[in-house]
Enzyme design. Structure first.
Site, mmCIF file in Angstrom:
data_model
loop_
_atom_site.group_PDB
_atom_site.id
_atom_site.type_symbol
_atom_site.label_atom_id
_atom_site.label_comp_id
_atom_site.label_asym_id
_atom_site.label_seq_id
_atom_site.Cartn_x
_atom_site.Cartn_y
_atom_site.Cartn_z
ATOM 1 N N PHE A 126 0.856 -1.187 0.000
ATOM 2 C CA PHE A 126 0.000 0.000 0.000
ATOM 3 C C PHE A 126 0.897 1.244 0.000
ATOM 4 O O PHE A 126 1.863 1.314 0.767
ATOM 5 C CB PHE A 126 -0.907 -0.017 1.234
ATOM 6 C CG PHE A 126 -1.987 1.026 1.179
ATOM 7 C CD1 PHE A 126 -3.130 0.818 0.431
ATOM 8 C CD2 PHE A 126 -1.847 2.223 1.860
ATOM 9 C CE1 PHE A 126 -4.124 1.787 0.362
ATOM 10 C CE2 PHE A 126 -2.839 3.195 1.798
ATOM 11 C CZ PHE A 126 -3.979 2.975 1.051
ATOM 12 N N ASP A 195 0.956 -4.011 9.140
ATOM 13 C CA ASP A 195 -0.158 -3.118 8.849
ATOM 14 C C ASP A 195 -1.414 -3.987 8.721
ATOM 15 O O ASP A 195 -1.513 -4.825 7.820
ATOM 16 C CB ASP A 195 0.118 -2.347 7.550
ATOM 17 C CG ASP A 195 -0.949 -1.282 7.276
ATOM 18 O OD1 ASP A 195 -2.097 -1.456 7.732
ATOM 19 O OD2 ASP A 195 -0.630 -0.303 6.582
ATOM 20 N N TYR A 220 -11.578 2.903 9.856
ATOM 21 C CA TYR A 220 -12.754 3.200 9.015
ATOM 22 C C TYR A 220 -13.084 2.106 8.010
ATOM 23 O O TYR A 220 -13.985 2.267 7.197
ATOM 24 C CB TYR A 220 -12.581 4.545 8.284
ATOM 25 C CG TYR A 220 -11.286 4.717 7.516
ATOM 26 C CD1 TYR A 220 -11.135 4.172 6.251
ATOM 27 C CD2 TYR A 220 -10.233 5.441 8.052
ATOM 28 C CE1 TYR A 220 -9.959 4.325 5.548
ATOM 29 C CE2 TYR A 220 -9.042 5.600 7.352
ATOM 30 C CZ TYR A 220 -8.913 5.048 6.107
ATOM 31 O OH TYR A 220 -7.736 5.195 5.420
ATOM 32 N N LYS A 221 -12.358 0.990 8.044
ATOM 33 C CA LYS A 221 -12.670 -0.103 7.113
ATOM 34 C C LYS A 221 -13.610 -1.084 7.820
ATOM 35 O O LYS A 221 -14.769 -0.748 8.047
ATOM 36 C CB LYS A 221 -11.369 -0.720 6.618
ATOM 37 C CG LYS A 221 -10.626 0.285 5.709
ATOM 38 C CD LYS A 221 -9.246 -0.112 5.292
ATOM 39 C CE LYS A 221 -8.656 0.970 4.392
ATOM 40 N NZ LYS A 221 -7.196 0.902 4.292
ATOM 41 N N ARG A 367 -12.527 -4.768 -7.560
ATOM 42 C CA ARG A 367 -12.370 -5.368 -6.236
ATOM 43 C C ARG A 367 -13.714 -5.414 -5.513
ATOM 44 O O ARG A 367 -14.443 -4.428 -5.476
ATOM 45 C CB ARG A 367 -11.371 -4.504 -5.458
ATOM 46 C CG ARG A 367 -10.865 -5.068 -4.171
ATOM 47 C CD ARG A 367 -9.792 -4.171 -3.580
ATOM 48 N NE ARG A 367 -10.340 -2.906 -3.108
ATOM 49 C CZ ARG A 367 -9.790 -2.147 -2.149
ATOM 50 N NH1 ARG A 367 -8.644 -2.525 -1.602
ATOM 51 N NH2 ARG A 367 -10.341 -1.031 -1.769
#
Ligand SMILES: *Cc1c(COP(=O)(O)O)cnc(C)c1O
Length: 408
Positions: A126, A195, A220-221, A367
């Site tokens: 990422f 992570d 927030y995921k 995705r």
């Protein structure tokens, strides 16, 4: 021939988590397959935030730092997240963003490994993880080394201070073997920072069991804390005493209200705090974390695997022109599936127009994320069926689907 629709109906009827969708503010017609990017809004959040604003802030004013427990919230919320990731209650704190926590923990790890400067990560990780290493490199504090996914263990040598990996890859959904790579790093004398942004709340994570040193993750995921929710950071208890982080703000001081001229870090994980915690965001995150904890990780993991397995099988049969680039084995991937297609962007836009929300990751990935707390098997079936129809009808060729917005 499988009747996929009937199968989806059967699976939804038998799903012990089906009732939890009601806890989220989601239109019944919406197939929301992007909870891995921004989790849905828990129905309890608006009232909770209104209460925090009107009562805790409006009436309690500054006294709420004590009376409403605001000052303890970063640690208390950290202690609630801890069991979701296999950590002890004093090893996790909520603060800042993932990026800022990466900066703090990469720096701290380098300080613990004097004489070594290399931070090893995966090429294609990422972006923020790679950029944060670069920032430290620009200051002469780190040396960035990238290796391909399959060559990480071989790239560990005597110069590596820290191995920084994302547990579940944001694009492919591939999941690293945390215990194996942690051991490989330790055998080479390096520390490890995981992570967990695409892991927490969706896949099994056992930081203590793996012997991990540090971790960061996103609020927030899958934790449903809302846009820009604060992130969390984990430090293994054995490192807490020696750990020094560079953002020496007053909230990480051992006695912030002594107002001393000199910085002395707090002894515990709260030394990772920098400035005043964002209370509104933390209260919203707390609602999301309480929900996830109430359902429980084992049940979430089981449903996540069932959802992605149903979708993978249906896509393979009905939409074979979009190859799945995620691992076939659900135990080796996160709660998502990624499919490759030259026109993935347009396909994604055409799906959104039909209320099937997935996302696009450059250059060619469509995705689908399966937030197990609220995604239905019927949503997965709709995604496959609509995609088949969009391809057959050529609807994705409409010019409006080719215009790219700032956020994709
Ligand atoms: C979403 C995500 C982040 C987010 O970082 P922020 O600083 O909170 O914006 C970081 N790392 C990974 C792997 C992510 O998926």
């Amino acid at each position: 021939m499988t009747d996929w629709q009937a199968e989806a109906v059967r699976l939804d009827a038998a799903d012990p988590l089906a009732k939890w969708r009601d806890e989220f503010l989601l239109d019944g017609e919406l197939a929301y397959l992007d909870g891995n990017s921004l989790g849905a809004l828990p129905k309890a959040t608006p009232a909770r935030i209104a209460d925090v604003v009107e009562r805790e802030w409006g009436e309690g004013l500054i006294g709420s730092w004590n009376s409403a427990g605001w000052i303890d919230l970063p640690r208390e919320l950290g202690a609630k997240i801890a069991p979701l990731i296999g950590a002890g209650p004093r090893e996790v704190v909520v603060a800042d963003s993932v990026s800022v926590n990466l900066f703090k923990l990469i720096s701290a790890a380098l300080a613990l490994r004097q004489g070594r400067k290399v931070v090893l990560s995966e090429s294609g990780n990422f972006p923020t993880d790679l950029y944060m290493i670069e920032g430290l490199e620009g200051q002469g504090l780190a040396e960035r080394r990238l290796a391909e996914r399959g060559a990480i263990a071989e790239a560990l040598d005597d110069d590596v201070a820290l191995l920084l990996l994302t547990h579940v890859h944001y694009k492919s959904g591939e999941m690293f073997d945390m215990a194996r790579l942690t051991k490989a790093a330790h055998d080479a004398g390096a520390l490890v920072l995981w992570d967990l942004s695409h892991s927490a709340g969706a896949v099994p994570v056992d930081l203590n069991g793996a012997g991990a040193d540090f971790a960061v993750g996103c609020g927030y995921k899958y934790l449903n804390g809302g846009p820009g929710a604060p992130a969390f950071a984990y430090v293994a208890e054995r490192h807490l005493a020696a750990l020094k982080q560079p953002l020496s703000g007053w909230m990480g001081h051992k006695a912030p209200f002594a107002f001393s001229d000199d910085y002395e870090p707090a002894p515990g994980v709260e030394k990772l705090l920098c400035g005043t915690p964002p209370i509104l965001g933390m209260r919203a995150l707390e609602v999301g974390v309480d929900l996830v904890s109430g359902i429980g990780i084992p049940a979430l993991v089981e449903k996540s695997r069932a959802l992605s397995e149903f979708t993978r099988a249906a896509m393979e049969t009905l939409v074979p022109e979009l190859p799945c680039i995620s691992p076939d084995d659900s135990r080796q991937r996160g709660s998502q599936l990624s499919f490759a297609h030259e026109n993935a962007y347009e396909l994604c836009q055409a799906l959104i127009a039909r209320h099937v929300v997935g996302d696009f990751r450059a250059p060619d990935i469509l995705r689908f994320g399966f937030a197990p707390a609220y995604v239905r098997f019927a949503d997965c079936w709709r995604a496959v069926r609509e995609l088949r129809d969009i391809l057959d009808s050529g609807e994705w060729r409409k010019p409006e689907y080719a215009t790219r917005a700032a956020v994709t």
